[in-house]
Design a protein around this motif. Structure first.
Motif, PDB file in Angstrom:
ATOM      1  N   ASN A  93      -3.065 -37.320 -15.306  1.00 17.21           N
ATOM      2  CA  ASN A  93      -2.207 -36.064 -15.730  1.00 17.21           C
ATOM      3  C   ASN A  93      -2.736 -35.029 -16.544  1.00 17.21           C
ATOM      4  OD1 ASN A  93      -0.474 -38.114 -14.601  1.00 17.21           O
ATOM      5  ND2 ASN A  93       0.738 -38.686 -16.493  1.00 17.21           N
ATOM      6  N   LEU A  94      -3.731 -34.447 -16.343  1.00 16.02           N
ATOM      7  CA  LEU A  94      -4.220 -33.348 -16.869  1.00 16.02           C
ATOM      8  C   LEU A  94      -3.435 -31.980 -16.800  1.00 16.02           C
ATOM      9  CD1 LEU A  94      -7.977 -33.959 -16.634  1.00 16.02           C
ATOM     10  CD2 LEU A  94      -6.532 -34.673 -18.602  1.00 16.02           C
ATOM     11  N   ILE A  95      -3.486 -31.096 -17.435  1.00 15.72           N
ATOM     12  CA  ILE A  95      -2.951 -29.806 -17.048  1.00 15.72           C
ATOM     13  C   ILE A  95      -3.772 -28.967 -16.201  1.00 15.72           C
ATOM     14  CG2 ILE A  95      -1.672 -27.761 -17.925  1.00 15.72           C
ATOM     15  CD1 ILE A  95      -1.366 -29.510 -20.587  1.00 15.72           C
ATOM     16  N   PRO A  96      -3.523 -28.739 -15.148  1.00 17.06           N
ATOM     17  CA  PRO A  96      -4.603 -28.159 -14.061  1.00 17.06           C
ATOM     18  C   PRO A  96      -4.779 -26.604 -14.713  1.00 17.06           C
ATOM     19  CG  PRO A  96      -2.665 -28.897 -12.924  1.00 17.06           C
ATOM     20  CD  PRO A  96      -2.169 -28.949 -14.432  1.00 17.06           C
ATOM     21  N   VAL A  97      -4.217 -25.914 -15.381  1.00 16.02           N
ATOM     22  CA  VAL A  97      -4.742 -24.585 -15.735  1.00 16.02           C
ATOM     23  C   VAL A  97      -5.434 -24.458 -17.043  1.00 16.02           C
ATOM     24  CG1 VAL A  97      -2.863 -23.464 -14.614  1.00 16.02           C
ATOM     25  CG2 VAL A  97      -2.276 -24.032 -16.962  1.00 16.02           C
ATOM     26  N   LEU A  98      -5.644 -25.638 -17.744  1.00 15.75           N
ATOM     27  CA  LEU A  98      -6.346 -25.712 -18.910  1.00 15.75           C
ATOM     28  C   LEU A  98      -7.699 -26.436 -18.858  1.00 15.75           C
ATOM     29  CD1 LEU A  98      -3.578 -26.912 -21.708  1.00 15.75           C
ATOM     30  CD2 LEU A  98      -4.058 -24.425 -20.944  1.00 15.75           C
ATOM     31  N   THR A  99      -8.560 -25.836 -19.715  1.00 12.09           N
ATOM     32  CA  THR A  99      -9.922 -26.416 -19.467  1.00 12.09           C
ATOM     33  C   THR A  99      -9.988 -27.771 -19.985  1.00 12.09           C
ATOM     34  OG1 THR A  99     -10.610 -25.485 -21.807  1.00 12.09           O
ATOM     35  CG2 THR A  99     -10.951 -24.092 -19.770  1.00 12.09           C
ATOM     36  N   ALA A 100     -11.239 -28.613 -20.054  1.00 13.70           N
ATOM     37  CA  ALA A 100     -11.386 -29.785 -20.426  1.00 13.70           C
ATOM     38  C   ALA A 100     -11.004 -29.526 -22.190  1.00 13.70           C
ATOM     39  CB  ALA A 100     -12.618 -30.336 -20.369  1.00 13.70           C
ATOM     40  N   TYR A 101     -11.739 -28.592 -22.766  1.00 10.28           N
ATOM     41  CA  TYR A 101     -11.475 -28.432 -24.201  1.00 10.28           C
ATOM     42  C   TYR A 101     -10.217 -28.128 -24.226  1.00 10.28           C
ATOM     43  CZ  TYR A 101     -12.108 -26.351 -28.819  1.00 10.28           C
ATOM     44  OH  TYR A 101     -12.195 -26.330 -30.062  1.00 10.28           O
ATOM     45  N   GLU A 102      -9.398 -27.326 -23.740  1.00 13.65           N
ATOM     46  CA  GLU A 102      -7.882 -27.141 -23.939  1.00 13.65           C
ATOM     47  C   GLU A 102      -7.015 -28.346 -23.836  1.00 13.65           C
ATOM     48  OE1 GLU A 102      -8.114 -22.335 -22.978  1.00 13.65           O
ATOM     49  OE2 GLU A 102      -7.758 -23.797 -21.213  1.00 13.65           O
ATOM     50  N   ARG A 147     -13.010 -35.917 -15.206  1.00 11.60           N
ATOM     51  CA  ARG A 147     -11.310 -35.964 -15.699  1.00 11.60           C
ATOM     52  C   ARG A 147     -10.820 -37.308 -16.058  1.00 11.60           C
ATOM     53  NH1 ARG A 147      -9.330 -34.477  -9.538  1.00 11.60           N
ATOM     54  NH2 ARG A 147     -10.789 -32.767  -9.079  1.00 11.60           N
ATOM     55  N   GLN A 148     -11.275 -38.398 -15.796  1.00 17.69           N
ATOM     56  CA  GLN A 148     -10.691 -39.584 -16.604  1.00 17.69           C
ATOM     57  C   GLN A 148     -11.148 -39.418 -18.067  1.00 17.69           C
ATOM     58  OE1 GLN A 148     -11.540 -43.486 -14.770  1.00 17.69           O
ATOM     59  NE2 GLN A 148      -9.540 -44.181 -15.592  1.00 17.69           N
ATOM     60  N   ARG A 149     -12.541 -38.980 -18.581  1.00 20.96           N
ATOM     61  CA  ARG A 149     -13.028 -38.819 -19.562  1.00 20.96           C
ATOM     62  C   ARG A 149     -12.160 -37.927 -20.406  1.00 20.96           C
ATOM     63  NH1 ARG A 149     -18.997 -38.691 -19.076  1.00 20.96           N
ATOM     64  NH2 ARG A 149     -18.758 -38.529 -16.821  1.00 20.96           N
ATOM     65  N   VAL A 150     -11.715 -36.846 -19.814  1.00 21.45           N
ATOM     66  CA  VAL A 150     -10.932 -35.875 -20.570  1.00 21.45           C
ATOM     67  C   VAL A 150      -9.616 -36.599 -20.876  1.00 21.45           C
ATOM     68  CG1 VAL A 150      -9.913 -33.824 -20.379  1.00 21.45           C
ATOM     69  CG2 VAL A 150     -12.025 -33.819 -19.420  1.00 21.45           C
TER      70      VAL A 150
END
Ligand SMILES: Nc1ncnc2c1ncn2[C@@H]1O[C@H](COP(=O)(O)OP(=O)(O)OP(=O)(O)O)[C@@H](O)[C@H]1O
Ligand SMILES: Nc1ncnc2c1ncn2[C@@H]1O[C@H](COP(=O)(O)OP(=O)(O)OP(=O)(O)O)[C@@H](O)[C@H]1O
Ligand SMILES: [Mg+2]
Ligand SMILES: [Mg+2]
Lengths: 221, 221
Positions: A93-102, A147-150
């Protein structure tokens, strides 16, 4: 710290009813490192969602930090989730438009942390999960395990009291999985962070101090 | 059947270049059951995408079914992917508005199969992966491992010559994972279906007849 009493969860699909949880009794104390195991479809994610107050039971009572969650206002529930709970989703469930940092920084913005502190925490967290070279990548520019680690970094960056980790090592190789578990074990020992895992991974089970087996919506005792 | 010669893949992110694959040489014959292993971020999914003609190399040559894929028209490539290759995605890539049944049926519609035959094949496939009770569920009404199994059913339902399986057991418990591997082993033995796995799961490695290790974009020999 967390207690579930006779908790059930039903889903309705057209005319049929799916009994995802069929009377769960569970007590979790501060500082525990618990693993929840069971076959695919047995109710693990559903149970984690209820404990994390992302969803509500059909019947039964859930207490988190000694509060009956059904009696809390949306505002209080929201604060509970942001301040106290860190959730690692099975599907990230990461936000697609944000970077790993964001993506990792996001919960700290909600907490109102100042920029200098956020920067220090996010950089350290991404370094802990081996992603310092990938901070500018967006999710579609990352591998599955990255992605899992983010998702993991984002859940841990607020240093929450309770971490709900839904299959956090599913997309990781053995070595990386162990590094993540060592990080979590250290948080558990240093901060008494409570960890509740849903997992199919025997490595996670070995780190857990207590294991609950769930089949077809019930915890086997 | 499949050959890669000095294949590289570069991604550009702003000014930096990521060398996801750094000179891959690989030959895969019909009927092989191969596993590709390596750390998170080492290039496994990238390699599978190139073999499956979902993406193209930065340099080097890829032959599939004795054709140089860079010389094929879009129409021919599309037919190659639909008729010959079955792809199980690491992130499943199910169509959210379709049910488990409809997601699995989709490739057969593209092949122009008649309704009676589709019905027989889809029902049997979903039964093989243990999902006959869930055919009407949409992806968001399924558990992680159930979604993974729909992705598997969809890739296998056309009885393809080549199956590219990107971490097909990541969200499955041991027992279910073994059932899936037994199904694939049977297809390999009965139809000489070629299987190429990217995996972190030791169970899959044990089923494989050949294992290639990839680190930092190179296959270790
Ligand atoms: N679109 C992209 N832009 C930039 N870099 C990318 C992109 N896609 C992938 N990468 C990078 O390429 C490398 C290889 O990615 P790949 O997905 O092939 O790894 P993997 O071996 O499948 O990893 P995992 O086991 O975590 O799934 C990673 O370091 C990743 O960050
Ligand atoms: N929105 C929904 N509507 C109907 N049924 C649902 C819904 N969400 C989940 N289910 C069903 O509830 C059951 C439990 O799902 P859950 O996601 O908790 O399983 P799980 O133990 O996490 O499985 P996995 O190991 O595959 O991730 C499954 O049989 C699933 O099909
Ligand atoms: Mg689950
Ligand atoms: Mg991958």
């Amino acid at each position: 710290m967390i207690s579930l009493k006779d908790v059930t969860k039903e889903y309705r699909l057209g005319k049929s009813v799916i009994n995802a949880l069929r009377g769960i009794d569970l007590e979790i104390n501060e500082g525990e490192f618990i693993s929840l195991c069971g076959p695919s479809g047995s109710g693990k994610s559903t149970l984690l969602n209820l404990i994390g107050c992302l969803d509500f039971p059909t019947s039964g009572k859930i207490m988190v930090m000694d509060k009956d969650v059904s009696e809390l206002s949306d505002a209080v529930l929201s604060r509970l989730r942001n301040n106290t709970i860190g959730f690692i989703f099975q599907m990230f469930n990461l936000i697609p438009v944000l970077t790993a940092y964001e993506n990792t920084e996001y919960p700290l913005l909600i907490l109102g942390m100042n920029r200098k502190e956020r920067q220090a925490r996010v950089s350290r967290m991404l370094d802990e999960v081996g992603l310092s070279k990938f901070i500018k990548h967006k999710p579609d520019e990352l591998s599955g395990g990255q992605r899992q680690r983010v998702a993991i970094a984002r859940a841990l960056v607020t240093n929450p009291k309770i971490v709900l980790a839904d299959e956090p090592t599913a997309n990781l190789d053995s070595q990386t999985g162990i590094e993540i578990l060592e990080l979590m074990k250290m948080m558990n020992e240093e901060h008494k962070t409570t960890f509740i895992f849903s997992t199919h991974d025997q490595k996670v089970v070995r780190y857990a101090k207590k294991v609950y087996n769930i089949t077809d919506g019930r915890i086997n005792s």
